[in-house]
Design an enzyme around this catalytic site. Structure first.
Site, short mmCIF file in Angstrom:
data_model
loop_
_atom_site.label_atom_id
_atom_site.label_comp_id
_atom_site.label_asym_id
_atom_site.label_seq_id
_atom_site.Cartn_x
_atom_site.Cartn_y
_atom_site.Cartn_z
N SER A 1 30.99 40.26 47.73
CA SER A 1 31.82 40.40 49.13
C SER A 1 32.90 41.47 49.06
O SER A 1 32.96 41.87 47.84
CB SER A 1 32.56 38.86 49.05
OG SER A 1 34.77 38.64 49.55
N TYR B 1 37.44 33.44 43.07
CA TYR B 1 35.99 33.59 43.59
C TYR B 1 35.70 35.50 43.26
O TYR B 1 34.80 35.56 43.27
CB TYR B 1 37.21 33.38 45.24
CG TYR B 1 35.47 33.72 46.27
CD1 TYR B 1 34.74 33.38 45.94
CD2 TYR B 1 36.30 34.65 46.59
CE1 TYR B 1 33.65 32.90 47.19
CE2 TYR B 1 35.00 35.42 48.11
CZ TYR B 1 33.95 34.70 47.95
OH TYR B 1 33.01 34.44 48.74
#
Length: 276
Positions: A167, A180
């Site tokens: 990501s 995350y």
């Protein structure tokens, strides 16, 4: 950089003397791809994209209904696919996934380790141990376990390619989603380390780093506050969020011969977000 007196096909630059057009090939033929997290979103779009290219596709997910639906879509389009339920955080299930894949198709050529868990939405000190364990379990341990069983299979047949979902949150700071973000930094570390370890073994390991993509996960995170969705679009210089098909295209490129000289790379698909 120009090299006087040398040509691209020179042995020193191109030891295999492959024709230049080989490096641009996106052709797949009679091969097998595995997609984890294939029940929806990016995983489903990538499974469908592999199938359209003529690959046999194994779809893995905890969501039985969604996984079977992905396979049904592939079958309806004339492709070949198999669904295998798997919790990527459990070693035994990941091992069985790859054993069943080999029993069904006899080989593995490409693996897209995409299974992931949603972001938290709070400052670091507000997070819970359960939240930390869940996110790290799926996003990091899951990728590690999958590669642990994929790499020996690829070694045994002389090569292949792995793509992991990281990501843009793994490329820098991500306020209010620190767990995350840490998990995606870890995915990048796993990707680069494996790429170097297996670079001379015919195995390429890369990652895609999406920004905000229009998935069910995105909609769950932002549907309660439309202003957040507008802000998410504005984060990207192109003025919109991405589509699952755009990530699928990036994954197929990284698996293809067109990326034959690419390994250990984290390909951002982010509408220019990281260029700011």
């Amino acid at each position: 950089m120009m090299l006087p007196g040398r040509v691209v096909a020179d042995y020193a630059l191109n030891p295999t003397k492959q024709p230049l057009e080989h490096a641009m090939s996106m052709t797949f033929s009679g091969q097998v791809a595995l997609v984890t997290g294939g029940a929806a979103g990016i995983g489903r779009a990538t499974a469908l994209a592999f199938a359209r290219e003529g690959l046999k596709v194994v779809v893995a997910d905890l969501d039985l209904a969604g996984g079977e639906a992905t396979v049904a879509l592939i079958h309806a389009a004339g492709g070949e696919a198999l669904f295998i339920a798997c919790d990527v955080t459990r070693d035994a299930e990941v091992r069985q996934l790859h054993e069943r894949l080999i029993a069904a198709y006899g080989r593995l050529d490409y693996a897209y380790n995409n299974a992931g868990i949603e972001i938290e939405q709070g400052r670091l000190a507000e997070g819970s141990e359960a939240e930390f364990d869940a996110i790290m379990g799926v996003n990091v341990k899951g990728v590690w376990l999958c590669m642990k069983y994929q790499l020996p299979l690829l070694l045994a047949q002389g090569g292949g390619a792995i793509v992991n979902t990281a990501s843009v949150a793994g490329l820098g700071a991500a306020p209010k989603m620190s767990i995350y973000s840490a998990s995606k930094h870890a995915v990048i570390g796993l990707t680069k380390s494996a790429a170097i370890e297996y670079a001379k073994k015919g195995i390429r390991v890369n990652a895609v780093c999406p920004a905000v993509i229009d998935t069910d996960m995105f909609r769950r995170a932002y549907e309660a506050d439309p202003r957040k969705a507008e802000f998410a679009a504005a984060m990207h210089p192109v003025g919109r969020i991405g589509t699952v098909e755009e990530i699928a295209s990036a994954v197929l490129y990284l698996c293809s011969d067109g990326a034959a000289f690419t390994t250990g790379h984290c390909l951002t698909v982010d509408g220019g977000a990281t260029a700011i």
